[in-house]
Design an enzyme around this catalytic site. Sequence first.
Site, mmCIF file in Angstrom:
data_model
loop_
_atom_site.group_PDB
_atom_site.id
_atom_site.type_symbol
_atom_site.label_atom_id
_atom_site.label_comp_id
_atom_site.label_asym_id
_atom_site.label_seq_id
_atom_site.Cartn_x
_atom_site.Cartn_y
_atom_site.Cartn_z
ATOM 1 N N ASP A 62 0.822 -1.204 0.000
ATOM 2 C CA ASP A 62 0.000 0.000 0.000
ATOM 3 C C ASP A 62 0.862 1.263 0.000
ATOM 4 O O ASP A 62 1.793 1.391 0.790
ATOM 5 C CB ASP A 62 -0.904 -0.011 1.237
ATOM 6 C CG ASP A 62 -1.771 1.227 1.330
ATOM 7 O OD1 ASP A 62 -2.615 1.418 0.443
ATOM 8 O OD2 ASP A 62 -1.582 2.007 2.277
ATOM 9 N N GLU A 122 1.681 -0.028 -4.856
ATOM 10 C CA GLU A 122 0.857 1.132 -5.149
ATOM 11 C C GLU A 122 1.743 2.348 -4.967
ATOM 12 O O GLU A 122 2.308 2.556 -3.885
ATOM 13 C CB GLU A 122 -0.349 1.244 -4.215
ATOM 14 C CG GLU A 122 -1.208 2.460 -4.560
ATOM 15 C CD GLU A 122 -2.089 2.927 -3.410
ATOM 16 O OE1 GLU A 122 -2.979 3.767 -3.669
ATOM 17 O OE2 GLU A 122 -1.881 2.481 -2.277
#
Length: 624
Positions: free
Chosen positions: A270, A307
């Site tokens: 993330d 990401e």
Amino acid sequence: MESSPQPQVEEVPLGATPLSGGRWRFLVWALNLEKVDLHATGSAEQVLSLRPQGCGYHGGVFERLKPGQLYYYRLPDGRELPDPASRFQPLGVHGPSALVDVAAFCWTDRQWSGLPLDEYVIYELHVGTYTPEGTFDAVITHLADLRELGVTAIEIMPVAQFPGNRNWGYDGVFPFAVQESYGGPTGLQRLVDAAHSSGLAVVLDVVYNHIGPEGNYLGEYAPYFAGRYRTPWGPALNFDGAHSDEVRRFFIENAVYWLDSFHIDALRLDAIHGIVDTGAVPFLAELGAAVQTLAKRTGRKIYLIAESDLNDARVLRTREHGGYGLDAQWSDDFHHALHVLLTGENTGYYADFDGMGCLATALEQGWCFSGQFSKHRQRRHGNSPRGLSRDRFVACSQNHDQVGNRALGDRLSQIVDLEKLKLAAGAVLLSPFVPLLFMGEEYAETAPFQFFTSHSDPEQIEAVRRGRREEFAAFAWTAEPPDPQSESTFLRSKLNHDLIRREPHRTIRSLHRELLGFRRRHLPLKKLTVKVTAFEPERSLALALGCQGGGRRILVLYNFGDAESTLTVECEPGVWQKAIDSADLRWRGPGSALPHKIESKGDLAARLRATSFAVFVHDATFEE
């Protein structure tokens, strides 16, 4: 009673590890504490002293313990806290940790070694809202349908223990503990085992840029956080300051834990742009090396997918070439360019994406900004991804962020009409990248995906409410966001799978299945050549796809305009046969304006209906 001799501290896993004969080994990094005791509670209650192990670690091997035993670590001031590397928190983030033998699970996937990344078709889901039950076991009942659709990998949003029983998962505070309301560690193992039996890989979303606020006790034990950095979500983790070696060890061991003990095939990292690290050897590079070592040891295909909004090719380049050596990353630029063309929205970060040129550039090279000036950022942004293969990029038209971080959590199905939904599917599933679908997208789910929490701290609850309102200011959204703390916000976000039996939902799913079948037969990413052969700045684009060294040749034609468009495309001479046309009556369209075959003498003129796409295959290479 403690056994001896002890192995070196770097050889001992963090947390509680079962040995033989009812013995368990404990290891905790507690540099801030002079002394740590283990308090095993319940009928087998005992208080045992851990011994210093060097570098701030405390550990020991203790007898008369068994799986399910609850325990705390007792601090010198008498406070009792859960284990930072707890494997299970059955009573929530403030309760005791529980002993779990994750190695006791009986796996049936011994023949599974993973899938090549270029064969991934990712389906992102949130366990709590994917089914009425909101559990790992309930997800298992949908695996066969996902496989039949053409999905090859499910991506599970974070499952590390978070406060309460409803949360996106990015507020996790026990990185090793599987959320108890989802089914705990055994439930996750059952899901992964069943997925592999269905031929599906499993991607797990993990968060290494921050730790959630409620139940976050890491700082009580050791300097896990960098006081000089902050992220939008709280204090940054200490990956480059004093004692950062041990912080790195904690999170690298966590990654290997998911991949090894739970047979996870890939980790989605993330928001790595929230990881602040000035070290000469970046944490992400060290993590990548550890995962590659595990892959070689086990003979499995294992990946790290980032990401990142940095558009920095170093994320994907090899460590030998100064990169981090990660395997793939989400392409935000592809999403943003596509979203603007579909919706016309141009506020916030969408202000940078205007016209077909942005999408054309993203399709050809992976992202759009590679050093140009960004209006949104008011500076130059990105560097060139030239030379990176197409399976290094993940493309989507929707994901949890791009839906859930809208004021009302509205999906594309609530913003655009049927023709544009079909166009979105064609853009993603015929792209030269690894495609990602967000749960329910395949049948045009109408339930929103809203931001929800179940904190117990009133100050934290109000801070989240305030933060959500401030976050939407840049987009000029005037709607009042739903209360994240309200259970109704969570319940509104649950999928309604029964929609698939109705129209137009049934047709949308059928189109997704058709496109994924075509992709599987005709679009080998490893050998794919990509060229935008024509585009009109405001509405139309032609994408030529081929295979290196010969093979099938494909034209994908897109019209994002509200009126018919005639596109003249340079292409190979011969007969081109239409394979898919979203305007066909079969797909509840207005009827195609294109013939079934077009003969080219070096170019062809194609008349596309408004907001539609069509696929042509060169007759000499056509395969049903």
